[in-house]
Structure formats: C-alpha cells, structure tokens
Write an enzyme that holds these catalytic residues in place. Structure first.
Site, PDB file in Angstrom:
ATOM      1  N   ASP A 293       1.206  -1.379   0.180  1.00  0.00           N
ATOM      2  CA  ASP A 293      -0.051   0.055  -0.327  1.00  0.00           C
ATOM      3  C   ASP A 293       1.212   1.198   0.291  1.00  0.00           C
ATOM      4  O   ASP A 293       1.730   1.515   0.855  1.00  0.00           O
ATOM      5  CB  ASP A 293      -1.044  -0.284   1.603  1.00  0.00           C
ATOM      6  CG  ASP A 293      -2.073  -1.353   1.010  1.00  0.00           C
ATOM      7  OD1 ASP A 293      -2.446  -1.852   0.675  1.00  0.00           O
ATOM      8  OD2 ASP A 293      -2.679  -1.434   2.526  1.00  0.00           O
TER       9      ASP A 293
ATOM     10  N   ASP B  38     -16.717  -3.569  -1.171  1.00  0.00           N
ATOM     11  CA  ASP B  38     -15.578  -3.478   0.219  1.00  0.00           C
ATOM     12  C   ASP B  38     -16.761  -3.153   1.050  1.00  0.00           C
ATOM     13  O   ASP B  38     -17.827  -2.788   1.362  1.00  0.00           O
ATOM     14  CB  ASP B  38     -14.952  -2.144   0.281  1.00  0.00           C
ATOM     15  CG  ASP B  38     -13.264  -2.018  -0.309  1.00  0.00           C
ATOM     16  OD1 ASP B  38     -13.262  -3.381  -0.930  1.00  0.00           O
ATOM     17  OD2 ASP B  38     -13.197  -0.861  -1.204  1.00  0.00           O
TER      18      ASP B  38
END
EC number: 5.3.1.16
Length: 246
Positions: free
Chosen positions: A15, A136
């Site tokens: 990330d 998500d």
C-alpha cells in the site's frame, strides 16, 4: 495472469502513501503502523520470496485524489511478476493509462459501482481477466469513496451484476476486520464465492496460517495479506505452502 482452479494465490500487499509503503488500520489516514521507504524494493522482496502476484494500492489516490503514478512506475520497473493495482481510478482515461503501463489487472471500486458501464467498456477493450471489481463491505453493505460512503446493497447482491457486465474477478475486502490482525469471518467469503462463477480474492484480517487453511475451504482463488506480513505474524515462505489446494 489468470486464476487457476487448483490454486489460492497468496498475494502480498504493498500500500503506497506519500511515496512510501504503509499499513493503515481499517484504511483510516493517520493510523499508519508501518512506514517503509522505497515501495518498489518492498515489492521486489515479496517477488524474491516467491510471490507470483503483488497487490498494489495507491492510498493517496483512494483517499485524497493524489496519484502515486511515479512510484507505481518504479514498482513495474523493479518486479517481473504480475501486478494488480487499485486506488483512485476515477475515470476511463486514467484506467486506460494504467492498463497501457502493463498493469496485469486493474482493481476498480467506486467508479465501477457508480458507473457500471465503465466495467463493461474496459472488459471489452482489454479483456475480463484484466478487470477486477472491488467490493468492500462493512456490516454486510458495500462501501465506496475510500470506505466513507455506504450503499444499500450487500456484496452478494451486487456481485452478479458485475459478473454480467464483464468483470473477470472480484476483490472482496471485509472492512469489519481489515487491519485489526484479529482473524476474519468465514461465512461472508463462502456466500460471495457461491454467488458468482468468477474468481473471488479475499482481503481483510488474515493473521495466521490457520486463517489460510480455513480460506482454502471457501473456494477463494486468492488472498491478499498485508499487516500480518509486515508485523511478522505470518512469514510469506510459510504462507506460500497454502497456495496449492490439495
């Protein structure tokens, strides 16, 4: 890279925020628990340890509309294994720019959910294998806009729509457990896998080798691991032993 019937790919996460490799708790800015310089070197490390696919998320793109495109290019130059990339993909034009950089698979969230025709267009032009829809979930409802906004549909309700639109795979992240290093819930993964005929990759809360053993039974074709690797809860070399499904 296509997902294989007899494999659950172990996919390390890199990330990127402010040009650095970070790990956030439940995606919240300011909760960085890991900060490492040179994300391209981190990605290369995972490749050298045996990863067949690396998962890159542009957190600045997802959260603040600032792109880490130059860092992403460094990652692409450094590693030879396929890359799947998500974060901040808000237009067809930017998606095409990334796909033309030889990103193997693009992970599309908010844009695809708000404008489903973008999934159809990209899958027709570049192939379904290169288009992954990101679902998500929090409290069994799908989140968009960097996990800031909830829509009134569950992942299983919306998954079939995207299969029909041409998405080649699904990234399912359970935000309820993401980044907490406390394990994950099995049933939502099984429900989603059983709702579609395209591959599902799971992300969120995977903390132990026992979690990987349980995931093998769900039919998921991959699992993204972030914090557990960076905090030495799981060694990638050990995790890779769970990649081939017996």
């Amino acid at each position: 890279m296509s997902f294989q019937d007899n494999k659950m790919l172990i996919i390390p996460a890199v990330d990127i925020k402010n040009g650095k490799c970070v790990q956030l708790v439940q995606g919240e800015p300011g909760t960085e628990q890991v900060i490492i310089e040179n994300p391209e070197k981190v990605a290369k490390k995972w490749e050298d340890l045996g990863a067949e696919l690396v998962h890159i998320i542009d957190l600045d793109g997802a959260l603040e509309s600032i792109s880490n495109i130059e860092t992403i290019k460094k990652v692409l130059k450094e590693v030879s294994v396929p890359i799947q990339l998500g974060g901040g993909i808000r237009s067809i034009k930017y998606a095409e720019k990334l796909l033309n950089l030889d990103i193997d698979r693009l992970i599309i969230g908010t844009m695809g959910i708000k404008n489903p025709e973008t999934i159809s267009k990209l899958s027709k032009e570049y192939g379904s294998d290169r288009v992954m829809i990101s679902l998500d979930s929090k409290d069994n409802k799908v989140l968009i806009k960097g996990w800031k906004e909830k829509i009134d549909k569950s992942p299983t309700e919306i998954s079939k729509e995207f299969q029909e639109l041409g998405a080649g795979s699904i990234l399912f992240t359970n935000v309820d457990v993401e980044g907490l290093l406390g394990g994950f819930y099995l049933d939502p993964v099984i429900d989603l896998v059983n709702s579609v005929d395209i591959p599902v990759v799971y992300s969120g809360g995977v903390t132990s080798l026992d979690d990987l053993r349980q995931l093998q039974s769900t039919g998921a074709k991959g699992v993204v691991i972030g914090s557990a690797l960076y905090k030495d809860k799981i060694r990638l070399e050990d995790a890779l032993k769970y990649q081939d499904i017996k």
